[in-house]
Each structure stands twice: as C-alpha cells, then as structure tokens.
Design an enzyme around this catalytic site. Structure first.
Site, short mmCIF file in Angstrom:
data_model
loop_
_atom_site.label_atom_id
_atom_site.label_comp_id
_atom_site.label_asym_id
_atom_site.label_seq_id
_atom_site.Cartn_x
_atom_site.Cartn_y
_atom_site.Cartn_z
CD GLU A 29 -2.94 -1.15 2.31
OE1 GLU A 29 -2.83 -0.32 3.22
OE2 GLU A 29 -3.89 -1.97 2.25
CD GLU A 52 -3.71 -6.07 4.05
OE1 GLU A 52 -2.52 -5.88 3.70
OE2 GLU A 52 -4.29 -5.36 4.87
#
Ligand code: GAL
Length: 850
Positions: A435, A521
């Site tokens: 991220e 994820e």
C-alpha cells in the site's frame, strides 16, 4: 587428507550471556563493567518488559509499548573452534532498529532496517588465547511512532559467531537457481560466490594465481546423493561479481557457474514439501577451504492471467493469510517453535500460503514454511519515500518511518532479502511493498520499476507484486503505469470501493484481460475469542461486527475468489492476532483467526469449512454460557464442510439445513447431477438457526450421504473445578534457549470448558526451566506479559517456559549448555504445575534432553 568441514567453517549460536541496559546514556563501548545492566538471553525484546501505556510514544499503532534506546553487552572468549578457520564474523539475523555495534571499543558500523540481517568481520579486533572480548550493541527505537504495527525493540533475532577461512563462500553466496522444473527433470544453474578476505589487504590484481575448485553435491529428500560435480578455475586477481550486500571482501571475488540436471526429481509442493540439501565445498590448490550447506527444493510457481496460479503446472488456489512478525507475549523475539505451533494450526485450517506482511521475516520462519509446505509471499517494505501516517491512539505525534531511510538503505535491504531468501522453495512471489502511496503518484512507477529490476536481477524467475489498496480509489486511483510495472497486480480490499462491492475483480478483468490478479490482502472475520457482539458497536472497528454478520460479508468475496480461476487466491488479514494497530484500551489487533496465544477463534472453523472441504467437520457458535435471558431468540451459526447439518438443543431438533459450495451444476444431460442436490437454505457459506436460549447441551451434527460424519457438542459449563494442561513439545533441550508452550484450560466437574471463567492462573515449574511469558489472548490485558501468572480469558491461557541455567554467587545467569546439562545431571525432567484459586492443575512433565 582434507580438513574436515567442522574445521573450515564453524557457526555457533551467540545468544547466551548478554547484558542489557535500557537508557539513553552512553555506555562506553569496550568496558567490561556490567553493574548497571541486567542479564538477558537473545533474542530479546525490551518493549514487552513494561506494562502497556496509553501515553507511550509508540501510540496505538505500536501497541502502546515502551520503546527508546537499549544497550547490550557481552563479554566473551572466542571458542577455539571458531578460530580454527582464521576469520571471525559476527552475524545478526535482525535487530529493531538503528543498530550500532562495537567490538572491544572499536566501532564496526550501523544497520538501520529492523528486519534485515547484517554482519561484520571482527577478525582483526579480537583478543585470542583466552583474552576477554567485549561486544557492545546500541539499538535505537526512539523515533516514534516508527511503525504501523508493533515492532518490538532490541536484538530481536538470533546472533551467530562464525569462523571461516580467508577464502570462503561469501554470505548468501550459494544460489541454486531453478532454470527449468518439470516432473521429468530439473535444470539448475548453481552459482557459488567465493571471496577472499585477508589482512593486510592483498592486491590480487598483482596476481597470485590460485587454482580453485568448487564441488556441489545434491542430496535428495531421503538423503540419497543425486548429483556430485566439480568445477575448477584458475583465478588471477580481483574479479568483480557485481554489487553484493554483506560481501565485505577485500580480496578476490569470483562467481563459479555450474549447470546441473536432475532427472526424476521429487518436486516441492504443499502436500509433499520435498527438500534437498546442497553441499558446496571450495578447495584452493586441492585443500578444502569452505563447506556450506543449503537447504532448497524445486518447484515451478507461475501466475497466469486466466488460470490464476499454478504450482508445478497444477492450478492451486492460494488460500493465504497475512501475518505480522510478533509472537504474542514474547513480542518480536520469537522462538521458531512458537511459529511452528501456529503454522501447524493454520495448515490444519486449510491455509496453503502465508504473506510476510510487511517486512522480511525471521529466517527460521521461512525454514518452517519450506518444511511444512506453506507457500510464501516475501515482502520488503511498508513504506518507500512517502511517509505513511501512524497515529491510531490518543497521541498525535508526527509519524516516523522507513521513508526517512529509504534512499540510503532500500537498495541494500531489498538485495539482502533476495540474496538471503531466494533458495527457499516456499517463496512463490516477491512483494516490493504494501500500500505504498507511490501507487497513486505520477512518478511512483519509477520506484516500482527500480525495485522490480533488483528482484529480476537477483531472481529472474519469480514474479513480483506490490499490494495496492487504491486500484479504483477516488479521486486518486493507482496509476496504470504503476500497476503495469507489476508481474502480478496485488489487490488489497478489492471490495472496499463503492463500485466494487458487487463486481469485485470483474471490471478489471474485462479492461485488462492479460493482467495477473491476486488478492494480496482482504478482510478476515476478526473478532475477540469468546466474545459475541449482538449488535453493531458504536465505534465499529472493522472487526467489531456482530458475529452473524461477519461471515456474510466475508463470504461474498471468498466465494468469488474460490470460484473464479483467474483470481490466483487471497491473503486474508490476518492469520494471527498481532500486537499493535490497536485503539486503547486494546494493545493488539483482533483480525486473526488465531488469537495472540494461538487459540482458535470460531472464524478458524469458518475458513476450515471452505478451505478443507475434503474433511468432514462441523462447528457451532456462540458458546452456551451466554448472559442472556432464557427464551431470547439467538442466532446459532454452523460452519460445516458436510452436505447438511442438523442442530439439536437439549435433544430437540431445530432442523437440518444445507448450503452449496461450490454450487451444483448438471452434467451430461438435462436433469443429471453428479451428487444428489440437497435442498439448500441459503446462499451464504454457513448455516444459521434461530433458537430460544435455554442452558444445557447444544449440538450440531454434520451428514455426508445421509450418515453422521461429524458432531460438535457444546454444553453450558458449571463452575471451574480443574485445569487441563497440554504441552506443545514434550521435550526441551537443556541449552538455556529451547522452549515449551503450555496451554491451560479451565474445566468444570464434568470436563466442560468454562468459557466465561477468568480465574487467575499461576504457573510454576519444578526443574531446570522457568516461565518467561504468559498470555490469555485478551487484547485489553494491560500488564506486562513477562510474568508467571495471568487471569484466564474465556477459560484459557498460555505459558511459555524456557529451559534455564544456574545462577552463580555473582547473580549472573549461567545457562547450562547441552554438554554441561548431560554431564552433570543427565536427562532431567521438569514439571509444570498451575495453581488457580483453590484449584489444582495437573503437572505436565517435560523431559529436558541434552
Ligand atoms: C491494510 C494494511 C494492513 C493493516 C490492515 C488492517 O490496509 O495493509 O497493514 O493496516 O489494513 O488494518
């Protein structure tokens, strides 16, 4: 004729007999005084030696844990075995963070990143012949909050002292590169990087010619010799082998290339994780100089835009979990056995892949994944150049993080990760980040390109990804240039964005049909073990959903992932509760299917029912000691892999129900089904019954082909009357380091688990071991867990005991070495007992072996 392997390379564990001082003052490296210090064993994490503190600088993200600066000192004489090769190297598997090292007062240098290994050649600085040496280590974790999760502080991984000869295999110098892996044969390029370190630095370019031979022997899973080949070269002068981290060679550096072929190999896979051992021997002018053993295995991992993921040409769905690096009550200093127990449980749940979020793991964890058959996504960073915010708690400190060091350190750190890890057969993909905000920034793709190029240089075969959480975010989505850099596009929380709620990956599949897609994820069920929310909480964290809602939401994406081949799989957040990323009064996140003790939550069985469909199982929830009025209507959920399941309360049936997964379809001709379709009640991946609460016995019976195949019985428990102890690993080495894990459960007089009992448990050990930490899985436990007593949480607790040594008159801990233990006492037995407010626990004998 040749020196034996023991004489050319010696690697000794250097974890015992350290001293620790927590404080900022300069400790004057080189002095042997340890009066202000306390004795410790490594690995060591000082953060958990203190109670959790709402005002700690680490904030909620760091688990409200103590941080600061710590000093370690060890006074030692070099074991003659280590000196036999001539050169001595001090190796650290990892320390969090900013670690500076001195030997006998001489400064060796600094290593920043808390998750990568480092080492120094200390040959010239050592006192030999019985002289006492002092190593000082300063670890600085004071820039807070430095992490979005609990980092721990200290020398959190193993330390080794290693003796080698001048001419030796460089650190991570053996690479068993799988060029081609099929059922019939494996084609390997074995690269061996040999270097020479000598003092004073010899100018090899002036040219002593050496005849160097590298021999490679490969032994198969049963210990059978499969290949033995040698390569001999005349080496003259310095030959640069490209930039290598940790190389530290002042003399000759040369890479030897061997192409080897192995026929009828046993390939590594999740059901049969076949391992091979590669033994590398280096000779100079016929004399053995080094011998290195490398464990590896052969597999062919391939991501595909249509078929998702293939292991050895067979399509495999990645049923993955993300994990962080802490081990619960031991913090970041995690004995491999703690991982072993946890990973074995996850494997039983049907997990076949683990994501090392968001940093290179302890090497012992990768060894376990190799051995247990768990595929790995090995991840380098959570942060590149752009800082990520870390304030979760009431504190509003400015965040710190790896972005401060990225420019100086990333090249070495990611290279070290690849060099250290690329022989592991468990690794199927590299992740260059999690991220990172760079995904949405115009120039961000250049960093992705650079990091990927390093991965490809050091391992051209394995795929590279980044875990993106902004694929279709508004207003700034991940750039196409960024995503195009990735071999596999990692999607984090694909269902998070409003337009994705129902379409999930499908929009991108249509727009980019050639894209390889992986759920790097996605949400798990989360929740606190033993607690059942009936309604939405006011401050709803993402794990604070009512117990009956969570599997509905999670089931949607799970069903899609499992039934769409092009999605390679999913890494669910998370396999295990982890310290940090919490909101006061919690110290840990509750995202896991296992709590911090490694105890299964109900969600464990939800995944098991989907990921392990081959084994009939049923599980019902909630427990049956609820604090609700008799007669109130409760939703009872059933997780099952059986064709149907029937719920009974106190003998009365509430009906048989079924769901289908995967959904039935016709085959051959209209009206023909492979299996008899069962009438189904729901499109969800679980069953539910509305039941009027009444204490007693509630049972879920699973049927396969109309026959009972599994049963889960839950009874309303009475008052605690006994403690049941079970022990993970009945034997412990008497080396002062080995551990055993004791699970304690409170039972009523009928042997039922007292799910609401919180009796205080005091663990005592008779024999040469001691309790080093306790836990109960309660995220609100605020005391330090480095003690021997704790209240049970929902009827359960865990104690970690470690084999101990004797204390001498000076109060120093002298740990028994294995030899000492056997010489003095032979095999010893230690017994763990539990005292619990009027209850007597059973003793658990653990044999201490030398
Ligand atoms: C993700 C992130 C994880 C964790 C998780 C849940 O976005 O990658 O590190 O923070 O959210 O909170």
């Amino acid at each position: 004729m040749y020196l034996t392997a023991k004489k050319v390379r010696q690697r000794e564990n250097f974890n015992l007999n350290w001293f620790f001082y927590h404080g900022e003052e300069d400790r004057r490296p080189g002095e042997s005084d340890t009066a202000a210090y306390k004795p410790v064993k490594l690995p060591h994490d000082w953060s958990l030696e203190y109670p959790f503190d709402e005002h700690a600088a680490s904030c909620g993200s760091g688990g409200y844990a103590e941080t600061g600066i710590g000093w370690y000192r060890k006074c030692f004489q070099v074991n003659p075995d280590v000196l036999i090769g001539g050169r001595v190297v001090l190796q650290f598997d990892g320390a969090y963070m900013l670690t500076q090292v001195w030997i006998n007062g001489h400064y060796l240098g600094r290593h920043v990143y808390g998750y990568t290994p480092f080492e120094w050649d200390i040959t010239e600085l050592l006192y030999r012949d019985g002289g006492e040496n002092v190593v000082d280590v300063r670890v600085d974790n004071s820039a807070q909050p430095s992490s979005r999760w609990y980092s721990g502080s200290g020398i959190t991984r193993d330390v080794w002292i290693c003796g080698v000869r001048d001419l030796h295999v460089a650190p991570y110098g053996v690479w068993v590169h799988n060029l081609e892996v099929t059922k019939e044969k494996v084609r390997l390029a074995v690269e061996t990087l040999v270097c020479e370190q000598s003092t004073p630095v010899r100018d090899n370019s002036a040219g002593t010619v050496k005849s160097i031979t590298v021999g490679t022997s490969i032994y198969g899973p049963g210990g059978k010799l499969c290949i033995q080949e040698q390569i001999k070269e005349e080496i003259n002068g310095i030959q640069e082998a490209g930039r290598r981290s940790g190389e530290n060679c002042s003399g000759l550096v040369h890479t030897f290339h061997q192409e080897l072929e192995l026929s009828s190999p046993t390939l590594w896979n999740v059901d049969n994780p076949a391992l091979y051992e590669v033994i590398t021997r280096v000779y100079a002018d016929g004399v053995l100089q080094d011998e290195v053993h490398t464990v590896t295995g052969f597999q062919n991992a391939r991501f595909d835009s249509k078929q998702g993921f293939l292991l050895n040409s067979v399509r495999v769905k990645l049923n993955g979990v993300c994990i962080h690096h802490d081990g619960g009550c031991v913090g970041a200093a995690v004995h491999p056995q703690i991982w072993e127990r946890r990973l074995e449980k996850l494997k039983k749940m049907g997990v076949n892949a683990v994501r090392m979020s968001h940093n290179p793991p302890d090497p012992a964890l990768l060894d376990l994944c190799d051995r247990l058959g768990l595929m790995v996504m090995d991840e380098a960073f959570d942060e590149w150049r752009i800082l990520k915010g870390k304030e979760l708690g009431s504190n509003t400190h400015e965040s710190r993080g790896y972005s401060e060091w990225f420019d100086n350190c990333h090249e070495e750190d990611i290279r070290t990760m690849l060099l250290r890890d690329r022989n592991h057969p468990s690794i199927i993909i590299w992740s260059i980040g999690n991220e990172v905000p760079e995904q949405t920034v115009p120039e961000g793709y250049l960093t992705a390109r650079h990091l990927k190029s390093i991965c490809k240089e050091l391992d051209p075969e394995r795929a590279v990804t980044q875990a993106n959480d902004q694929v279709c975010a508004e207003p700034h989505a991940a750039t196409e240039e960024f995503l195009n850099e990735l071999d596999v596009v990692g999607y984090n929380y694909v269902d998070r964005w409003r337009t994705r709620q129902e379409t999930l990956y499908d929009d991108d599949k249509r727009a980019y049909p050639n894209r390889c897609v992986l759920g790097t994820e996605n949400s798990g069920l989360g929740g606190i073990r033993g607690e059942y929310l009936m309604t939405l909480q006011e401050r709803a964290g993402w794990w604070k959903r009512p117990y009956y809602s969570a599997p509905v939401e999670i089931g949607r994406l799970l069903r899609f992932t499992m039934t769409h081949d092009y999605v390679a799989g999913d890494f669910m957040w998370t396999g295990i509760d982890y310290l940090g990323e919490a909101h006061w009064p919690l110290h840990s996140s509750c995202a896991g299917v296992l709590d911090t003790c490694g105890f299964e939550k109900d969600s464990f069985y939800f995944y098991q029912s989907i990921w392990k469909r081959s084994e009939p199982m049923v599980h019902l929830l909630p427990h049956w000691n609820l604090n609700v009025k008799e007669g109130s209507i409760l939703q009872v959920l059933g997780y099952t892999s059986c064709n149907s399941a029937e719920l009974f309360l106190n003998g009365k049936s509430y009906g048989r129900k079924a769901y289908t997964y995967p959904a039935y379809g016709m085959t051959e001709k209209y009206g023909h089904y492979d299996k008899n379709p069962t009438p189904i009640n729901t499109n969800d991946l679980f069953l539910s019954w509305d039941v009027p609460y009444e204490p007693g016995c509630i049972e879920l019976v699973g049927y396969v082909d109309d026959k009972e195949a599994a049963r889960h019985v839950v009874k309303t428990a009475g008052a605690p009357a006994a403690v049941r102890l079970s022990c993970y690993r009945q034997q412990m080495k008497g080396d002062g380091l080995d551990i055993a894990q004791i699970e304690a459960e409170l039972l009523d007089s009928q042997g039922n688990l007292c799910v609401q009992a919180d009796t205080e448990l005091i663990f005592t050990v008779d024999g040469p071991a001691c309790v080093i930490a306790v836990d109960n899985g309660n995220p609100e436990e605020m005391e330090s867990m480095k003690k021997n007593h704790i209240h049970a949480f929902h009827g359960r607790a865990l104690a970690i005991i470690q084999s101990s040594g004797e204390t001498d008159e000076a109060g120093l801990v002298r740990c028994s070495t294995a030899e000492k233990c056997s010489a003095q006492t032979g095999t010893k037995q230690c017994t763990v007992r539990v005292r619990a407010e009027g209850l007597t626990g059973d003793g658990i004998p653990i044999i201490i072996v030398s």
